[in-house]
Motif scaffolding. Sequence first.
Motif, PDB file in Angstrom:
ATOM      1  N   VAL A 191       2.615  11.483   7.478  1.00 47.31           N
ATOM      2  CA  VAL A 191       1.976  12.786   7.631  1.00 47.31           C
ATOM      3  C   VAL A 191       0.713  12.869   6.798  1.00 47.31           C
ATOM      4  CG1 VAL A 191       2.217  15.247   7.113  1.00 47.31           C
ATOM      5  CG2 VAL A 191       4.074  14.024   8.238  1.00 47.31           C
ATOM      6  N   THR A 192       0.800  12.406   5.544  1.00 45.29           N
ATOM      7  CA  THR A 192      -0.329  12.620   4.643  1.00 45.29           C
ATOM      8  C   THR A 192      -1.417  11.556   4.764  1.00 45.29           C
ATOM      9  OG1 THR A 192       0.959  11.531   2.930  1.00 45.29           O
ATOM     10  CG2 THR A 192       0.915  13.923   2.889  1.00 45.29           C
ATOM     11  N   VAL A 193      -1.054  10.340   5.156  1.00 48.89           N
ATOM     12  CA  VAL A 193      -2.046   9.268   5.185  1.00 48.89           C
ATOM     13  C   VAL A 193      -2.390   8.824   6.603  1.00 48.89           C
ATOM     14  CG1 VAL A 193      -2.592   6.942   4.391  1.00 48.89           C
ATOM     15  CG2 VAL A 193      -1.218   8.461   2.954  1.00 48.89           C
TER      16      VAL A 193
ATOM     17  N   ILE B 243      13.337   1.946   1.512  1.00 49.04           N
ATOM     18  CA  ILE B 243      12.592   3.202   1.391  1.00 49.04           C
ATOM     19  C   ILE B 243      13.090   4.187   2.449  1.00 49.04           C
ATOM     20  CG2 ILE B 243      10.316   4.267   1.564  1.00 49.04           C
ATOM     21  CD1 ILE B 243       9.135   1.799   0.399  1.00 49.04           C
ATOM     22  N   PRO B 244      13.523   5.361   2.023  1.00 47.07           N
ATOM     23  CA  PRO B 244      14.101   6.330   2.957  1.00 47.07           C
ATOM     24  C   PRO B 244      13.116   6.735   4.045  1.00 47.07           C
ATOM     25  CG  PRO B 244      14.494   7.003   0.689  1.00 47.07           C
ATOM     26  CD  PRO B 244      13.558   5.844   0.639  1.00 47.07           C
ATOM     27  N   SER B 245      13.646   7.028   5.229  1.00 45.32           N
ATOM     28  CA  SER B 245      12.768   7.326   6.350  1.00 45.32           C
ATOM     29  C   SER B 245      11.977   8.600   6.107  1.00 45.32           C
ATOM     30  CB  SER B 245      13.573   7.422   7.641  1.00 45.32           C
ATOM     31  OG  SER B 245      14.286   8.622   7.703  1.00 45.32           O
ATOM     32  N   VAL B 246      12.541   9.525   5.337  1.00 44.24           N
ATOM     33  CA  VAL B 246      11.824  10.772   5.104  1.00 44.24           C
ATOM     34  C   VAL B 246      10.567  10.505   4.259  1.00 44.24           C
ATOM     35  CG1 VAL B 246      13.136  11.454   3.041  1.00 44.24           C
ATOM     36  CG2 VAL B 246      12.106  13.204   4.471  1.00 44.24           C
ATOM     37  N   VAL B 247      10.650   9.496   3.383  1.00 40.08           N
ATOM     38  CA  VAL B 247       9.479   9.151   2.574  1.00 40.08           C
ATOM     39  C   VAL B 247       8.403   8.523   3.455  1.00 40.08           C
ATOM     40  CG1 VAL B 247       8.640   7.698   0.702  1.00 40.08           C
ATOM     41  CG2 VAL B 247      10.815   8.892   0.463  1.00 40.08           C
ATOM     42  N   LEU B 248       8.816   7.626   4.343  1.00 37.89           N
ATOM     43  CA  LEU B 248       7.839   7.031   5.249  1.00 37.89           C
ATOM     44  C   LEU B 248       7.230   8.096   6.150  1.00 37.89           C
ATOM     45  CD1 LEU B 248       9.516   3.640   6.169  1.00 37.89           C
ATOM     46  CD2 LEU B 248       7.628   4.075   4.611  1.00 37.89           C
ATOM     47  N   GLY B 249       8.072   9.040   6.575  1.00 42.80           N
ATOM     48  CA  GLY B 249       7.562  10.144   7.377  1.00 42.80           C
ATOM     49  C   GLY B 249       6.511  10.924   6.600  1.00 42.80           C
ATOM     50  N   PHE B 250       6.803  11.159   5.351  1.00 43.12           N
ATOM     51  CA  PHE B 250       5.883  11.906   4.493  1.00 43.12           C
ATOM     52  C   PHE B 250       4.551  11.161   4.341  1.00 43.12           C
ATOM     53  CE2 PHE B 250       4.557  12.232  -0.045  1.00 43.12           C
ATOM     54  CZ  PHE B 250       3.960  13.475   0.037  1.00 43.12           C
ATOM     55  N   ILE B 251       4.624   9.844   4.078  1.00 45.23           N
ATOM     56  CA  ILE B 251       3.396   9.049   3.973  1.00 45.23           C
ATOM     57  C   ILE B 251       2.639   9.084   5.299  1.00 45.23           C
ATOM     58  CG2 ILE B 251       2.488   6.712   3.646  1.00 45.23           C
ATOM     59  CD1 ILE B 251       3.415   7.844   1.102  1.00 45.23           C
TER      60      ILE B 251
ATOM     61  N   ALA C 120       8.672  12.565  -3.722  1.00 42.66           N
ATOM     62  CA  ALA C 120       8.799  11.285  -3.019  1.00 42.66           C
ATOM     63  C   ALA C 120       9.008  10.160  -4.021  1.00 42.66           C
ATOM     64  CB  ALA C 120       7.548  11.018  -2.175  1.00 42.66           C
ATOM     65  N   LEU C 121       8.271  10.200  -5.126  1.00 41.34           N
ATOM     66  CA  LEU C 121       8.381   9.127  -6.125  1.00 41.34           C
ATOM     67  C   LEU C 121       9.773   9.096  -6.741  1.00 41.34           C
ATOM     68  CD1 LEU C 121       7.159   6.870  -7.757  1.00 41.34           C
ATOM     69  CD2 LEU C 121       6.289   8.549  -9.380  1.00 41.34           C
ATOM     70  N   VAL C 122      10.300  10.283  -7.086  1.00 43.20           N
ATOM     71  CA  VAL C 122      11.641  10.320  -7.687  1.00 43.20           C
ATOM     72  C   VAL C 122      12.662   9.730  -6.719  1.00 43.20           C
ATOM     73  CG1 VAL C 122      13.484  11.832  -8.496  1.00 43.20           C
ATOM     74  CG2 VAL C 122      11.126  12.259  -9.193  1.00 43.20           C
TER      75      VAL C 122
ATOM     76  N   VAL D  44       0.838  -1.199   0.000  1.00 39.59           N
ATOM     77  CA  VAL D  44       0.000   0.000   0.000  1.00 39.59           C
ATOM     78  C   VAL D  44       0.873   1.249   0.000  1.00 39.59           C
ATOM     79  CG1 VAL D  44      -1.543   1.369   1.438  1.00 39.59           C
ATOM     80  CG2 VAL D  44      -2.044  -1.048   1.017  1.00 39.59           C
ATOM     81  N   VAL D  45       1.907   1.245   0.843  1.00 38.72           N
ATOM     82  CA  VAL D  45       2.788   2.418   0.900  1.00 38.72           C
ATOM     83  C   VAL D  45       3.399   2.687  -0.465  1.00 38.72           C
ATOM     84  CG1 VAL D  45       4.972   3.272   1.824  1.00 38.72           C
ATOM     85  CG2 VAL D  45       3.302   2.224   3.357  1.00 38.72           C
ATOM     86  N   VAL D  46       3.976   1.632  -1.054  1.00 42.46           N
ATOM     87  CA  VAL D  46       4.596   1.807  -2.370  1.00 42.46           C
ATOM     88  C   VAL D  46       3.541   2.216  -3.402  1.00 42.46           C
ATOM     89  CG1 VAL D  46       5.876   0.651  -4.207  1.00 42.46           C
ATOM     90  CG2 VAL D  46       6.419   0.168  -1.829  1.00 42.46           C
ATOM     91  N   GLY D  47       2.363   1.578  -3.308  1.00 44.60           N
ATOM     92  CA  GLY D  47       1.296   1.882  -4.255  1.00 44.60           C
ATOM     93  C   GLY D  47       0.866   3.334  -4.182  1.00 44.60           C
ATOM     94  N   ILE D  48       0.690   3.857  -2.953  1.00 50.39           N
ATOM     95  CA  ILE D  48       0.275   5.254  -2.792  1.00 50.39           C
ATOM     96  C   ILE D  48       1.287   6.183  -3.446  1.00 50.39           C
ATOM     97  CG2 ILE D  48      -0.004   7.103  -1.105  1.00 50.39           C
ATOM     98  CD1 ILE D  48      -1.235   5.108   0.794  1.00 50.39           C
TER      99      ILE D  48
END
Lengths: 296, 253, 291
Positions: free
Chosen positions: C127-129, C117-125, A269-271, A42-46
């Motif tokens: 925050v938004t989700v 997956i970088p921690s900043v990306v998980l942090g971002f997800i 984020a995607l890049v 789900v995370v990757v998908g979003i």
Amino acid sequence: MRTRPAQNTAATPHWRRARAVQRVAFVALGLSTGLVAVTSLVVVGIILARGAGGLSWEFLTAMPAKGMRAGGIFPAIVGTLELVGLTIAFALPMGVASAIYLTEYAADTWVTRLVRLAIVNLSGVPSVVYGLFGLGLFVIFCRFGTSLLAGALTLAIMTLPVIITASEEALRSVPMSFREVSHSLGASRWQTVRHTVLPLAVPGIMTGTILGISRAAGETAPILFTVAAFYLPRLPQSVFDQAMVLPYHLYVISTQIPNIPQTQRYGTALVLVLLVLALNLSAVVLRARFRRRRQW
Amino acid sequence: MVASDAKMAAQEWSVWYGATQALRAITLDILPREILGIIGPANSGKTSFLRSLNRMGELNPRFRCAGRIWLDGKDLYQGLDSQQVRCRVGIVFALPLPLPLSIRENVVYGPRVRGIRDRRRLDQLLEQSLRAASLWDEVKDRLDLPAMRLSGGQQQRLCIARTLAMEPEVILFDEPCSGLDPISTAKVEETMVQLKSRYTMVLVTNNTKQAARVSDRVAFFLMGELIELDRTGVMFTTPRDSRTNDYLTGRFG
Amino acid sequence: MRWRQAREWVIEQLIRASGISSIVMVVLIFAFLLKEGLAVFQTVPLGDFLAGQRWYPISEPPRFGILPLLCGSALVTGGAALLSVPLSIASALCISEIAKGWAKEALKTGIELFAAIPSVVLGFIGVTVLAPLIRQAFHLPTGLTALTGSITLAFMAMPTIVSITEDALSAVPRGYREAAVALGATRWQMMTRVLLPAAASGIVAAVMLGVGRVIGETMAVMMLTGNAAVIPHSLLQPVRTLTATIAAEMGETVRGSDHYSALFAIGIVLFAISFSINLVADLFLHRTRAR
């Protein structure tokens, strides 16, 4: 269970209960694993779904505009690539040399045990502490200032344990007999390493290095105080220049500035994710190909 | 004492690996241009002795030694550098162990690390060594193929060629035919006999018949000791020691 | 020949120097943290620093008590461990004992890639989700709470715990399993009574390393936990961790000020914590290997 004879277990209620417990337990295990797998997907998908809309040629190649609310992320991409390149340039020679020392030169003494202990601890130091260290040593003490150089050195030290561990494993997988043959042909220790052991270990070393680097590419905390520029709509001029980098840029636009369009955020984020996953996948492929091709 | 005409000589030579003693005070001479066979059951110390002759033993960090070994009257372990020793005293291992390189690169590996860069000189050494190991005709058209593609017997002759390319004075053979079929074995033995005119050779073997076929003199090792050393004919017909007789008649080992 | 030997000598010295570089780095890191951080203890005694309940670095006079930060880190880490450990061990069991063929490979590769997956990306997800979900589910004024951080960190710790646990499980000799099954145990009984105890020290190491990663995690935590420097009473409150404090405040300090060295002093505390965790985890790992 332990004391009961085995021949009459199949029909007893006890056995049937054990089977039932097992079925429940396996379902629970499966559900947990499924939960982990599904969440990851789900995370990757979003990221993929919402980021794809933000990707465009302009987004990848233009300077940011309107306080980063429009335009592209070109300088952040370039900054990240330059930072990663520099990091490899510092970390790879040192990491490989260190692994060569451990596998080919050092006898098992208190020195090697201390080195191993140091490696274990380096790999556990929190990334933000590396940031502090880089600030203290490279930015202030060495007077590099907030710069690509200071950031790359900091990331290099952070990556070192990964590269050393992977290289050591790759070097150790080269059979002892090749070293013996090389020595028997009159080669010195260094010649043996240089002409026989190292070439055979290269794929393994590459795999480990790529994995280490992909971690460094996504790190934010170590570069907060050593490289990262909040907003710098130009490319870095030299290694003593600050730079925008993708992870920090994502942090900035997702928490520090209000009213940024979601496409900008998800696009960034995607890049970043694509960059890191591409590095990881190439390591996985390299490892698989190497295993198939191996001749000994 | 050491005979003055010996090519190599061991004097009261002992070796330990950690706490276990592998060799006990071995004294023997190796004469120029002979094939000295060394026979004995497993763990008799024959390989340890062989590896002492070109300082390969010391690659094991638990190796310790006492006594002396001479090469042309110079102390192998004091007067000479280990790399020089290994260039002058080459070794062929039990299993064919080509490096994962091409045939050509395998043969010129030794000369290259010794610092020979000249292409023509290397090519010349390549052909000369492969011819001497009677492999040239079989591989001359595919010198750049990986050496691992050759058959077992060819690989072993490649390893001999590789040793010859270093232009050694002495060649050590450590059970060189243990992994080969009878035809390949015959070819390797034939090669050894041809080489006798130019090299001093030491052959460690499990196969007493092989020792009888190729060697001029034979030494019998047992539990780290040299039991008997004599001309091949004498040793195989009238051994002086009963233990030698027991081994040769197959009562143990 | 002479020249070659000289060159090799130089190369070998470089290799030896690189060999001990790791030791030098650890010493350097510690030295620089001390150099920049010790100054704060001239203003604040060590006891007040560690046990002080107020972190007001820019009030007048400033207060440098890191107890709320320690509690914040402990709460977030504890919550993450509670979630992560059972799920990770279950997944590791599933991968190493139940899944077969492509499913096993897919799960392993998936977890490896998720770890990237970088921690900043998980942090971002997060925050938004995740944060909006938490806010709605518990009717909170803000979704940025310790719980939000814990959930995200649980997923970040998982790859570490799963892969090391799996190594430990697969290191258990086949004979143990076969003996248990031959005695009439079901596979589940074999797992709980034989496999897990036999792999225990490896699993402990896995958990410790996972927890070590969580304590040191910075970006996701800073983005997700709301950063209120108060001693928390529940998982649904905003908290502030040691790492987030350094990351958030270092940019605004004046070099050499008390605030600046207080942040380095927090770095010393983090370094000490991670050092001890890794040391102990390494002991456990070696115990597995020795057997």
